[in-house]
Each structure stands twice: as C-alpha cells, then as structure tokens.
Design a protein around this motif. Sequence first.
Motif, PDB file in Angstrom:
ATOM      1  N   PHE A 199       1.617  20.189  27.967  1.00 21.83           N
ATOM      2  CA  PHE A 199       2.924  19.908  28.272  1.00 21.83           C
ATOM      3  C   PHE A 199       3.438  18.445  27.657  1.00 21.83           C
ATOM      4  CE2 PHE A 199       1.533  23.023  31.166  1.00 21.83           C
ATOM      5  CZ  PHE A 199       2.605  23.866  31.308  1.00 21.83           C
ATOM      6  N   VAL A 200       4.331  18.490  27.059  1.00 20.02           N
ATOM      7  CA  VAL A 200       4.730  16.883  26.447  1.00 20.02           C
ATOM      8  C   VAL A 200       6.111  16.605  27.224  1.00 20.02           C
ATOM      9  CG1 VAL A 200       5.391  15.749  24.578  1.00 20.02           C
ATOM     10  CG2 VAL A 200       3.784  17.595  24.232  1.00 20.02           C
ATOM     11  N   VAL A 201       6.071  15.575  28.073  1.00 20.13           N
ATOM     12  CA  VAL A 201       7.283  15.065  28.710  1.00 20.13           C
ATOM     13  C   VAL A 201       8.080  14.132  27.987  1.00 20.13           C
ATOM     14  CG1 VAL A 201       7.838  13.878  30.843  1.00 20.13           C
ATOM     15  CG2 VAL A 201       5.690  15.480  30.885  1.00 20.13           C
ATOM     16  N   PHE A 202       9.143  14.591  27.661  1.00 21.54           N
ATOM     17  CA  PHE A 202      10.058  13.646  26.605  1.00 21.54           C
ATOM     18  C   PHE A 202      11.094  12.737  27.745  1.00 21.54           C
ATOM     19  CE2 PHE A 202       8.468  16.736  23.739  1.00 21.54           C
ATOM     20  CZ  PHE A 202       8.763  16.026  22.435  1.00 21.54           C
ATOM     21  N   GLY A 203      11.494  11.768  27.187  1.00 24.10           N
ATOM     22  CA  GLY A 203      12.339  10.906  27.930  1.00 24.10           C
ATOM     23  C   GLY A 203      13.810  11.640  27.961  1.00 24.10           C
ATOM     24  N   GLN A 204      14.201  12.566  26.676  1.00 26.43           N
ATOM     25  CA  GLN A 204      15.591  12.954  26.725  1.00 26.43           C
ATOM     26  C   GLN A 204      15.425  14.486  26.515  1.00 26.43           C
ATOM     27  OE1 GLN A 204      18.440  11.299  26.877  1.00 26.43           O
ATOM     28  NE2 GLN A 204      17.132   9.342  27.363  1.00 26.43           N
ATOM     29  N   THR A 205      16.411  15.185  27.068  1.00 23.95           N
ATOM     30  CA  THR A 205      16.222  16.696  26.749  1.00 23.95           C
ATOM     31  C   THR A 205      16.550  17.100  25.445  1.00 23.95           C
ATOM     32  OG1 THR A 205      17.375  16.899  28.846  1.00 23.95           O
ATOM     33  CG2 THR A 205      17.540  18.835  27.262  1.00 23.95           C
ATOM     34  N   ALA A 206      17.284  16.315  24.698  1.00 28.78           N
ATOM     35  CA  ALA A 206      17.476  16.434  23.292  1.00 28.78           C
ATOM     36  C   ALA A 206      16.183  16.227  22.617  1.00 28.78           C
ATOM     37  CB  ALA A 206      18.386  15.275  22.668  1.00 28.78           C
ATOM     38  N   GLY A 207      15.323  15.367  22.714  1.00 37.67           N
ATOM     39  CA  GLY A 207      13.973  15.386  22.129  1.00 37.67           C
ATOM     40  C   GLY A 207      13.067  16.594  22.368  1.00 37.67           C
ATOM     41  N   ALA A 208      13.085  17.028  23.537  1.00 37.32           N
ATOM     42  CA  ALA A 208      12.392  18.125  23.912  1.00 37.32           C
ATOM     43  C   ALA A 208      12.799  19.464  23.303  1.00 37.32           C
ATOM     44  CB  ALA A 208      12.328  18.446  25.318  1.00 37.32           C
ATOM     45  N   GLN A 209      14.150  19.650  23.012  1.00 34.69           N
ATOM     46  CA  GLN A 209      14.841  20.417  22.409  1.00 34.69           C
ATOM     47  C   GLN A 209      14.377  20.637  20.753  1.00 34.69           C
ATOM     48  OE1 GLN A 209      18.744  20.144  23.729  1.00 34.69           O
ATOM     49  NE2 GLN A 209      18.714  21.604  25.350  1.00 34.69           N
ATOM     50  N   SER A 210      14.299  19.658  20.430  1.00 37.31           N
ATOM     51  CA  SER A 210      14.152  19.251  18.729  1.00 37.31           C
ATOM     52  C   SER A 210      12.573  19.487  18.769  1.00 37.31           C
ATOM     53  CB  SER A 210      14.519  18.052  18.499  1.00 37.31           C
ATOM     54  OG  SER A 210      16.059  17.827  18.440  1.00 37.31           O
ATOM     55  N   ALA A 211      11.757  19.296  19.510  1.00 40.00           N
ATOM     56  CA  ALA A 211      10.193  19.438  19.347  1.00 40.00           C
ATOM     57  C   ALA A 211      10.015  20.793  19.493  1.00 40.00           C
ATOM     58  CB  ALA A 211       9.577  18.540  20.295  1.00 40.00           C
TER      59      ALA A 211
END
Length: 91
Positions: free
Chosen positions: A48-60
């Motif tokens: 699980f990678v916790v991103f600061g922003q939803t957009a980063g998670a979606q791009s990853a």
Amino acid sequence: MFTYPHTCEIQAECAKWGEVHAVRVFKGWGAAAAHGAAVDGAANVKIFVVFGQTAGAQSARAGLDQRWFGGRRVGANLYEQARFDRFDLSG
C-alpha cells in the motif's frame, strides 16, 4: 507488517506520480496464506502506497498496473481509506 527489501525502490518509483507519505507492506494475507499456499513460489504480498493527493494515487495506479517489478506482475488498484484504516486487506 514486515521489513520488505524493496520499500525504498517502491517509494522512489511512486514519487514520480506524487508525494508519497508512506509505503506499507503486508505479507501472507488472504485464504491462500491461511493454507500455506504461495503464488509462483513466493509469498503473497500486498503493498500500500499512501499518497498526499488523490491525483497522485490515480496516476500511479494507471502507471503501475500490469507492470513487472522484481520478476512479478503488479496489479495496482485504489483502495478504500476506511478499509485500509482498519487493516481490512481482503479487497
């Protein structure tokens, strides 16, 4: 959780898509682990990678899904925050 040797590599790779707050690795999850089974001779691992922003998670998710890492194919998905917070790894 356990110490996973590729955590720094995973964090560096995921940082290409956004700010990474944490990388959490869980080994031996699900029904297969309960019966001592493994996939391709290796233990089941969920990262699980916790991103600061939803957009980063979606791009990853888009950039990592179905790529190969450490000789294994990665299946990348977004995960419900509430399930993650209560360590529900069944999804």
